[in-house]
Design a protein around this motif. Structure first.
Motif, PDB file in Angstrom:
ATOM      1  N   ASP A 147       7.606  16.755   2.061  1.00  0.00           N
ATOM      2  CA  ASP A 147       7.194  15.331   1.046  1.00  0.00           C
ATOM      3  C   ASP A 147       7.682  14.149   2.341  1.00  0.00           C
ATOM      4  O   ASP A 147       8.551  13.687   2.303  1.00  0.00           O
ATOM      5  CB  ASP A 147       7.272  15.828  -0.022  1.00  0.00           C
ATOM      6  CG  ASP A 147       6.733  17.118  -1.121  1.00  0.00           C
ATOM      7  OD1 ASP A 147       5.653  17.045  -0.188  1.00  0.00           O
ATOM      8  OD2 ASP A 147       7.509  16.688  -2.360  1.00  0.00           O
ATOM      9  N   ALA A 148       6.289  13.201   2.683  1.00  0.00           N
ATOM     10  CA  ALA A 148       6.208  12.259   3.041  1.00  0.00           C
ATOM     11  C   ALA A 148       5.615  11.411   3.078  1.00  0.00           C
ATOM     12  O   ALA A 148       4.495  11.145   1.828  1.00  0.00           O
ATOM     13  CB  ALA A 148       6.853  12.187   5.019  1.00  0.00           C
ATOM     14  N   LEU A 149       5.511  10.279   2.931  1.00  0.00           N
ATOM     15  CA  LEU A 149       5.234   9.295   2.308  1.00  0.00           C
ATOM     16  C   LEU A 149       4.942   7.979   3.353  1.00  0.00           C
ATOM     17  O   LEU A 149       6.018   6.799   3.006  1.00  0.00           O
ATOM     18  CB  LEU A 149       4.848   8.876   0.994  1.00  0.00           C
ATOM     19  CG  LEU A 149       4.210   7.580   0.966  1.00  0.00           C
ATOM     20  CD1 LEU A 149       2.960   8.279  -0.425  1.00  0.00           C
ATOM     21  CD2 LEU A 149       4.747   7.725  -1.668  1.00  0.00           C
ATOM     22  N   ASP A 191       3.805  14.052  -7.969  1.00  0.00           N
ATOM     23  CA  ASP A 191       5.566  13.518  -8.416  1.00  0.00           C
ATOM     24  C   ASP A 191       6.393  12.530  -7.422  1.00  0.00           C
ATOM     25  O   ASP A 191       6.818  11.793  -7.712  1.00  0.00           O
ATOM     26  CB  ASP A 191       6.404  15.025  -8.542  1.00  0.00           C
ATOM     27  CG  ASP A 191       7.024  14.526  -9.577  1.00  0.00           C
ATOM     28  OD1 ASP A 191       5.968  14.647 -10.700  1.00  0.00           O
ATOM     29  OD2 ASP A 191       7.520  16.315 -10.309  1.00  0.00           O
ATOM     30  N   PHE A 192       6.260  12.099  -5.666  1.00  0.00           N
ATOM     31  CA  PHE A 192       6.707  11.607  -5.202  1.00  0.00           C
ATOM     32  C   PHE A 192       6.299  10.446  -4.837  1.00  0.00           C
ATOM     33  O   PHE A 192       6.941   9.187  -4.478  1.00  0.00           O
ATOM     34  CB  PHE A 192       6.922  12.446  -3.564  1.00  0.00           C
ATOM     35  CG  PHE A 192       7.347  11.718  -2.242  1.00  0.00           C
ATOM     36  CD1 PHE A 192       8.566  10.699  -3.291  1.00  0.00           C
ATOM     37  CD2 PHE A 192       7.439  11.765  -1.298  1.00  0.00           C
ATOM     38  CE1 PHE A 192       9.122  10.208  -1.422  1.00  0.00           C
ATOM     39  CE2 PHE A 192       7.849  11.304  -0.051  1.00  0.00           C
ATOM     40  CZ  PHE A 192       8.918  10.148  -0.397  1.00  0.00           C
ATOM     41  N   PHE A 193       5.051  10.270  -4.781  1.00  0.00           N
ATOM     42  CA  PHE A 193       3.857   9.077  -5.157  1.00  0.00           C
ATOM     43  C   PHE A 193       4.140   8.494  -5.996  1.00  0.00           C
ATOM     44  O   PHE A 193       4.587   7.615  -5.500  1.00  0.00           O
ATOM     45  CB  PHE A 193       2.471   9.658  -5.054  1.00  0.00           C
ATOM     46  CG  PHE A 193       1.267   9.074  -4.632  1.00  0.00           C
ATOM     47  CD1 PHE A 193       1.005   7.616  -4.092  1.00  0.00           C
ATOM     48  CD2 PHE A 193       0.867   8.030  -6.382  1.00  0.00           C
ATOM     49  CE1 PHE A 193       0.074   6.517  -4.068  1.00  0.00           C
ATOM     50  CE2 PHE A 193       0.114   7.239  -6.561  1.00  0.00           C
ATOM     51  CZ  PHE A 193      -0.054   6.800  -5.409  1.00  0.00           C
ATOM     52  N   PRO A 236      -3.904   3.568  -8.430  1.00  0.00           N
ATOM     53  CA  PRO A 236      -2.100   3.802  -7.704  1.00  0.00           C
ATOM     54  C   PRO A 236      -1.746   4.018  -9.483  1.00  0.00           C
ATOM     55  O   PRO A 236      -0.390   5.557  -8.556  1.00  0.00           O
ATOM     56  CB  PRO A 236      -0.702   2.097  -7.728  1.00  0.00           C
ATOM     57  CG  PRO A 236      -2.463   1.683  -6.659  1.00  0.00           C
ATOM     58  CD  PRO A 236      -3.856   1.860  -7.321  1.00  0.00           C
ATOM     59  N   PHE A 237      -2.713   4.094 -10.629  1.00  0.00           N
ATOM     60  CA  PHE A 237      -2.110   4.696 -11.757  1.00  0.00           C
ATOM     61  C   PHE A 237      -2.841   6.051 -11.857  1.00  0.00           C
ATOM     62  O   PHE A 237      -2.298   5.692 -13.226  1.00  0.00           O
ATOM     63  CB  PHE A 237      -2.236   3.048 -12.575  1.00  0.00           C
ATOM     64  CG  PHE A 237      -1.581   2.130 -11.938  1.00  0.00           C
ATOM     65  CD1 PHE A 237      -0.106   2.249 -12.052  1.00  0.00           C
ATOM     66  CD2 PHE A 237      -2.093   0.825 -11.680  1.00  0.00           C
ATOM     67  CE1 PHE A 237       0.695   0.570 -12.033  1.00  0.00           C
ATOM     68  CE2 PHE A 237      -1.711  -0.021 -11.046  1.00  0.00           C
ATOM     69  CZ  PHE A 237      -0.193  -0.291 -11.187  1.00  0.00           C
ATOM     70  N   LEU A 240       0.840  -1.137   0.259  1.00  0.00           N
ATOM     71  CA  LEU A 240       0.046  -0.070  -0.113  1.00  0.00           C
ATOM     72  C   LEU A 240       1.172   1.519  -0.405  1.00  0.00           C
ATOM     73  O   LEU A 240       1.452   1.511   0.978  1.00  0.00           O
ATOM     74  CB  LEU A 240      -1.013  -0.157   1.189  1.00  0.00           C
ATOM     75  CG  LEU A 240      -1.783  -1.286   1.773  1.00  0.00           C
ATOM     76  CD1 LEU A 240      -2.663  -0.930   2.374  1.00  0.00           C
ATOM     77  CD2 LEU A 240      -2.677  -1.431   0.030  1.00  0.00           C
ATOM     78  N   LEU A 241       0.076   2.350  -1.254  1.00  0.00           N
ATOM     79  CA  LEU A 241       1.163   3.496  -0.427  1.00  0.00           C
ATOM     80  C   LEU A 241       0.228   4.862   0.107  1.00  0.00           C
ATOM     81  O   LEU A 241      -0.681   4.397  -1.486  1.00  0.00           O
ATOM     82  CB  LEU A 241       2.015   4.026  -2.384  1.00  0.00           C
ATOM     83  CG  LEU A 241       1.883   2.783  -3.088  1.00  0.00           C
ATOM     84  CD1 LEU A 241       2.691   3.678  -4.529  1.00  0.00           C
ATOM     85  CD2 LEU A 241       4.130   3.032  -2.342  1.00  0.00           C
ATOM     86  N   LEU A 242       0.759   4.540   1.217  1.00  0.00           N
ATOM     87  CA  LEU A 242      -0.616   5.778   1.723  1.00  0.00           C
ATOM     88  C   LEU A 242       0.386   7.357   1.714  1.00  0.00           C
ATOM     89  O   LEU A 242       0.816   8.016   3.003  1.00  0.00           O
ATOM     90  CB  LEU A 242      -0.713   5.380   2.665  1.00  0.00           C
ATOM     91  CG  LEU A 242      -1.162   3.294   2.834  1.00  0.00           C
ATOM     92  CD1 LEU A 242      -0.975   3.159   4.661  1.00  0.00           C
ATOM     93  CD2 LEU A 242      -2.805   3.143   2.650  1.00  0.00           C
TER      94      LEU A 242
END
Length: 584
Positions: free
Chosen positions: A342-344, A262-264, A392-393, A248-250
């Protein structure tokens, strides 16, 4: 014609009149139709968002892209290899201890330092911080850093992920293998007694030196020489017997904050092209159950065409993305976004039988993210920070979803204009201003006491007393001026709603759009003298259900957030007073 007759009839009305002329009834019906139309049109614009662009009319959603060429990881070669943890018969409780053993007498380049920082009030709790200083000759002095936060481990040497992340750190310290490294890399890990969220909060306080009110003392100066530009929380865990592996990318943070898009998409491109996804690992953008699990319970979905099945699934996932952004649960990186970093959070859950393979691939691809971020001069970086993700895309930009929000605000504008031009006297009723002052004063008190009082029952008791005493105050204020006071208060409530909801919708659409829909109905549509019994019953029922202690707190929001105090409460209290004055 009819407008002139309406104005003349307005002049002939007395202050005690409580029935509307036919023209006003037409206006009420027009407002109902307008609200239904704007909500319907707004919904029709929102529903196609996962697969239709509102701005261009194309039968596709905006696909992912990266603004900065420096972040393109498509041409990277991933050459890192990792070995299994060596069993030396000793238990290594912490990161610094294990790192010292793995590097022998210390790193040959001398560019890795490790430090353990204890909590002043709890000697069993600590943070371990490893700093890697790049030794390649950069054009500019090293001034930016990338922070990686990993969970605690009972034994860093035997844990596959923790041992692998240290192998990656040692590889990054080798200037021959990673000549591209131009930013400081900081690895943070908590003690087993602290969660990832607590650790991120404590680290940021210690790094910035805010020891006057922090639970953690300031870090040594040698660890704080660079500016933190990116923070990545690596929430990796092995679940015994888990049937589904997931990645998971949260990105969701509190108050509608999101990282640079851009980071995500950098993290998305790196991991979507890896063997992790090719091995059937679920790939998502929110912590709730995936759409496939929910939709599988409905047999009719399987009979639809692939296009419509994908559309329903992505619409469901976009709703859960918005839900997470509005009410949580928030991941550990949220406090970093609050401070402009910027955080993920990248959350990986693997079963024990695939642990080694997936974690090694996960860590190898992590090097690509670090390399891309190392290439970027963050001060010159630009991209989007307001977006929604149906998958996600894909993404839905602010220019797409702001149109339904504007349409939903139209009833408030129409109601305010109609009150000002056709229904009110020349000036606002003087008794309105004490009510406004009381509302703002109570809001200020609520803002103050919620920081001091954690017991919600006491706050709810105070709100109950306020709402019960409001009718008694109303009797002293109106004194036969029910209609004039009602109209003035209604006009100011519409203005207040517009003033509060427009910036909320622009900055925090996950809360702004539902709020606009709800308050447009409660402020613009319901408060009028109607002869319909359904209307007379509907308004107080909605007001009761919307009272903060009934559903909003703590069922939806766990506490009195700034939104509840500064937006929700003033609008609900003013709407309640409208109902009180209307029924006098």
């Amino acid at each position: 014609g009819s407008i002139a007759q309406f104005i003349n009839s307005h002049d002939e009305r007395s202050a005690a009149t409580v029935t509307y002329p036919n023209d006003e009834r037409v206006l009420e019906k027009a407002l109902y139709l307008d609200y239904a139309g704007t909500v319907g049109l707004g919904g029709s614009l929102d529903l196609p968002s996962p697969d239709v662009s509102i701005m261009t009319g194309e039968l596709k959603c905006r696909g992912w892209y990266i603004d900065e060429n420096a972040l393109d990881a498509g041409m990277f070669r991933y050459e890192a290899t990792f070995s299994l943890p060596a069993k030396d018969g000793h238990r290594h409780d912490g990161m610094c201890d294990t790192l010292s053993r793995m590097t022998g007498s210390g790193n040959s380049s001398g560019n890795i330092d490790c430090h353990r920082q204890y909590y002043p009030d709890d000697k069993d709790s600590y943070l371990e911080i490893a700093k890697l200083l790049p030794i390649s000759n950069a054009v500019m002095p090293v001034s930016e850093s990338i922070v990686l936060v990993v969970p605690s481990a009972a034994d860093w040497n035997s844990s596959v992920f923790h041992n692998t992340i240290l192998q990656l750190l040692i590889r990054l310290s080798d200037a021959q293998k990673t000549k591209w490294l131009a930013k400081t890399v900081i690895l943070v890990s908590p003690s087993p007694t602290k969660s990832l969220t607590q650790s991120v909060d404590a680290f940021l306080d210690a790094y910035s030196g805010r020891s006057s009110y922090s639970v953690m003392k300031a870090l040594p100066q040698t660890y704080t020489t660079s500016t933190i530009r990116n923070l990545l929380v690596l929430d990796v865990a092995t679940n015994e017997g888990q049937q589904r592996n997931e990645l998971l990318l949260l990105p969701q943070g509190r108050r509608g904050f999101l990282p640079n898009m851009d980071f995500f998409f950098l993290a998305m491109t790196v991991y979507s092209n890896s063997n992790i996804i090719h091995r059937g690992v679920f790939f998502g953008v929110h912590p709730y159950a995936p759409s496939s699990t929910i939709l599988s319970k409905f047999s009719w979905v399987s009979s639809l065409s692939p296009f419509f099945r994908q559309w329903i699934a992505e619409l469901f996932d976009m709703f859960n993305f918005v839900r997470t952004l509005a009410i949580g649960p928030y991941s550990a990186h949220a406090s970093s976004l609050d401070q402009g970093i910027d955080a993920l959070t990248v959350q990986l859950r693997v079963s024990s039988d695939m642990e080694q393979t997936l974690i090694h691939e996960f860590t190898k691809r992590l090097e690509g993210i670090i390399r891309a971020l190392s290439n970027l001069h963050e001060r010159l970086h630009h991209s989007l920070t307001q977006y929604l993700l149906p998958s996600p895309f894909k993404f839905v930009s602010q220019s797409e979803y702001i149109i339904p929000v504007i349409l939903a605000l139209v009833p408030l504008v129409i109601r305010a204009v109609s009150l000002l031009l056709f229904e009110m006297d020349d000036t606002l009723n003087a008794s309105t201003f004490p009510i406004i002052i009381i509302c703002f004063g109570v809001t200020a008190v609520l803002e103050f006491v919620t920081d001091k009082i954690t017991d919600l029952s006491r706050i709810h008791a105070a709100l109950a007393l306020l709402y019960v005493s409001a009718p008694a105050v109303a009797r002293k204020l109106i004194e036969g001026k029910e209609k004039a006071l009602f109209q003035s208060l209604h006009f100011l409530t519409c203005l207040l709603a517009i003033y509060l909801l427009i910036p909320l919708a622009i900055g925090h659409v996950s809360l702004g759009y539902p709020s606009v829909l709800f308050w447009s109905c409660l402020v613009a549509i319901l408060p009028h003298r109607s002869s319909y019994s359904v209307h007379k019953l509907l308004w107080p029922v909605i007001l009761l259900l919307a009272w903060p202690p009934v559903i909003a707190v703590p069922q939806v929001f766990g506490y009195y957030s700034p939104y509840m105090i500064l937006v929700y409460f003033p609008l609900h209290f003013m709407s309640y007073l409208l109902w009180v004055f209307q029924n006098r």
